[in-house]
Design an enzyme around this catalytic site. Structure first.
Site, PDB file in Angstrom:
ATOM      1  N   HIS A  62       0.819  -0.968  -0.039  1.00 43.59           N
ATOM      2  CA  HIS A  62      -0.172   0.078   0.032  1.00 43.59           C
ATOM      3  C   HIS A  62       0.973   1.360   0.065  1.00 43.59           C
ATOM      4  CE1 HIS A  62      -3.613  -2.503   1.418  1.00 43.59           C
ATOM      5  NE2 HIS A  62      -2.682  -3.230   1.871  1.00 43.59           N
ATOM      6  N   PHE A  63       1.056   1.837  -1.341  1.00 41.73           N
ATOM      7  CA  PHE A  63       1.940   2.989  -1.033  1.00 41.73           C
ATOM      8  C   PHE A  63       1.340   4.444  -1.206  1.00 41.73           C
ATOM      9  CE2 PHE A  63       5.811   0.523  -3.280  1.00 41.73           C
ATOM     10  CZ  PHE A  63       5.977  -0.055  -2.011  1.00 41.73           C
ATOM     11  N   ARG A  64       0.062   4.361  -1.034  1.00 43.32           N
ATOM     12  CA  ARG A  64      -0.607   5.342  -0.545  1.00 43.32           C
ATOM     13  C   ARG A  64      -1.013   6.687  -1.491  1.00 43.32           C
ATOM     14  NH1 ARG A  64      -2.834   2.413   3.057  1.00 43.32           N
ATOM     15  NH2 ARG A  64      -1.621   2.200   4.798  1.00 43.32           N
ATOM     16  N   ASN A  94      -6.488   0.540  -2.377  1.00 46.16           N
ATOM     17  CA  ASN A  94      -7.291   1.182  -1.318  1.00 46.16           C
ATOM     18  C   ASN A  94      -6.549   2.661  -1.181  1.00 46.16           C
ATOM     19  OD1 ASN A  94      -5.190   0.057  -0.117  1.00 46.16           O
ATOM     20  ND2 ASN A  94      -6.137  -0.146   2.071  1.00 46.16           N
ATOM     21  N   HIS A 176      -8.543  -9.972   0.575  1.00 48.64           N
ATOM     22  CA  HIS A 176      -8.352  -9.932   2.222  1.00 48.64           C
ATOM     23  C   HIS A 176      -9.656 -10.515   2.566  1.00 48.64           C
ATOM     24  CE1 HIS A 176      -7.185  -7.306   5.628  1.00 48.64           C
ATOM     25  NE2 HIS A 176      -8.388  -7.929   6.092  1.00 48.64           N
ATOM     26  N   HIS A 230      -2.299 -12.746   2.865  1.00 44.10           N
ATOM     27  CA  HIS A 230      -1.713 -12.697   4.208  1.00 44.10           C
ATOM     28  C   HIS A 230      -2.530 -13.682   4.991  1.00 44.10           C
ATOM     29  CE1 HIS A 230      -5.397  -9.958   3.908  1.00 44.10           C
ATOM     30  NE2 HIS A 230      -4.394  -8.680   3.927  1.00 44.10           N
ATOM     31  N   ASP A 300       2.655  -6.856   2.547  1.00 38.20           N
ATOM     32  CA  ASP A 300       1.219  -5.950   2.950  1.00 38.20           C
ATOM     33  C   ASP A 300       2.041  -4.575   3.613  1.00 38.20           C
ATOM     34  OD1 ASP A 300      -1.195  -5.031   3.384  1.00 38.20           O
ATOM     35  OD2 ASP A 300      -1.580  -6.416   5.135  1.00 38.20           O
ATOM     36  N   HIS A 304       1.502   4.005   8.191  1.00 42.16           N
ATOM     37  CA  HIS A 304       0.916   4.971   8.606  1.00 42.16           C
ATOM     38  C   HIS A 304       1.810   5.965   9.658  1.00 42.16           C
ATOM     39  CE1 HIS A 304      -2.966   3.232   7.928  1.00 42.16           C
ATOM     40  NE2 HIS A 304      -2.482   1.954   8.384  1.00 42.16           N
TER      41      HIS A 304
END
Ligand code: DOR
Length: 439
Positions: A62-64, A94, A176, A230, A300, A304
């Protein structure tokens, strides 16, 4: 540009042999035990004593970017990849906006070109009603379904919608797997809790097992390739072992190396979804790699900021960064004789390329892309928050000394990272390319 890497222990999933590897432009031009004349190349690298592995492929990050770039962005994340020996990543949908349309997918690909130090690919996310988009998406490894919700608002929980996705699309699917109904009921029970350890009671074994069983059933009935993301419990390992050939699976380092006893020490830093489970689950997951039930290791990587993580439970978000340390975590296991370097290459390079039909990557073979990682199995380094490349600048493994690290990473024939005299050098410009798929 011709680069010769000579004298390295070249690792494949089957064997390790001292070989010479010639890179020509972006491809591996020759892999041979015979000497190659160094005067015929632009650069010759003496890799005696080092191991050369195919660049690592992380199939779950998740590289945002776009939308959450205060946590992470492609520039920071791909420096972290290069430092960690990771040459390709597949990123989850996401972000904000979610990657749930062909347009959003193409916008993400356009944005990534010119920003990434390593090769990039992006999943398309499923919603209850975007089957047409999933059918039209081509430049993607596959479809991601949140069968249980996690960070963000993506969720497909209704059976009819799941049946349609498995029946009417052709791309491989991953999910997921945490059962939404179970998680919500548990969350009600613990609604007054401020103890982060209760996260593993809310997202419990049952939640993971119910959703994984449901997804395996869908995949089997529709004969649709499906990858369990995962895996966190021993019970899921048994389901996967008994499943048919449409199923592949992966485990993350945090589910191998952290368990509920770590909440005392690490608190919300080890809050993630699926939650960490027990020491017995750690053990069974590692055994599942060794016995071949689980074929892939992925991170994964879900950063944050520390400020966000510092909020009291349950407000503290789920997820942790891992991409720059997971190869070292596994090479450290090689040094502890828990597995071989050939197995690490299988789990982290060859298998993800196979599962996602990635073209020309995952092996050190003539004609393959020159995505290569030189590792020093005897180098010890201590993980420190302040030296992390990830934008959030922390690691749950801070303070740990690991032996076995990437020292040089090549992406499509160009040096992306080099560790020399304890100094880290990064390519001054992005050298990553869009990943292609064999279909
Ligand atoms: O802990 C997690 N964090 N699990 C996920 O599935 C999503 C991720 C995130 O994006 O933060």
């Amino acid at each position: 540009m011709r680069i010769l890497i000579h004298g390295a222990n070249v690792v494949t999933p089957d064997r390790t042999a001292v070989l010479n590897v010639l890179i020509e432009d972006h491809l591996i031009a020759n892999v041979t035990a015979d000497p190659i004349d160094p005067s015929s190349v632009d650069q010759a690298i003496d890799a005696t004593g080092l191991h050369l592995i195919p660049g690592v492929i992380d199939d779950q990050v998740h590289f945002r970017e776009p939308g959450l770039t205060h946590k992470e962005d492609l520039a920071h994340a791909t420096r972290a990849c290069a430092k960690g020996g990771v040459t390709s990543f597949l990123e989850m949908p996401n972000t904000i906006p979610n990657t749930t349309t062909v347009d959003a997918l193409h916008q993400k690909l356009d944005m990534a070109s010119g920003k990434c130090l390593v090769n990039y690919g992006f999943y398309i996310g499923a919603t209850p009603d975007n089957v047409r988009e999933l059918q039209n998406a081509k430049r993607t490894p596959g479809i991601k379904i949140f069968i249980g919700s996690s960070t963000g608002n993506l969720l497909v929980d209704e059976q009819a919608a799941l049946e349609r996705i498995f029946a009417e699309t052709d791309l491989p699917i991953c999910a997921h797997c945490e059962d939404e109904t179970t998680v919500r009921a548990n969350a009600q029970k613990y609604s007054a809790s401020t103890d982060v350890a209760d996260h593993s009671k809310v997202r419990d074994h049952n939640a993971a097992v119910i959703a994984t069983r449901r997804a395996i059933d869908l995949s089997t009935r529709h004969n649709h390739p499906f990858h369990v993301l995962h895996v966190s419990t021993a019970e899921e390992v048994e389901l996967i072992a008994a499943a048919g050939p449409t199923i592949t699976a992966e485990v993350c380092p945090h589910h191998l190396f952290f368990n509920i006893d770590d909440y005392d020490r690490l608190g919300s830093l080890v809050k993630m979804n699926p939650s960490i489970k027990t020491a017995a689950d750690n053990e069974r997951l590692f055994q599942a790699l060794l016995d071949g039930t689980i074929g892939v290791i992925a991170t994964d990587h879900a950063p944050h900021t520390l400020e966000e993580k510092d909020q009291p439970y349950p407000a503290c978000p789920s997820g942790l960064p891992a991409v720059e340390n997971y190869l070292a975590l596994m090479l450290n296991q090689v040094n502890q004789s828990r597995c071989s370097i050939e197995q690490v290459v299988s789990w982290m390079c060859a298998a993800p390329a196979r599962v996602w039909n990635i073209k020309n990557k995952g092996h050190i073979l003539e004609g393959y892309d020159a995505d290569l990682t030189l590792v020093d199995l005897s180098l010890s380094r201590t993980i420190e928050n302040q030296t992390q490349q990830t934008k959030c600048r922390w690691s749950p493994w801070a303070g740990e000394t690991l032996t076995g690290w990437a020292v040089r990473t090549f992406v499509m024939g160009k040096e992306a990272y080099r560790l020399e005299d304890r100094t880290e050098h990064f390519a001054p410009e992005p050298v990553g390319h869009e990943i292609e798929y064999d279909r």
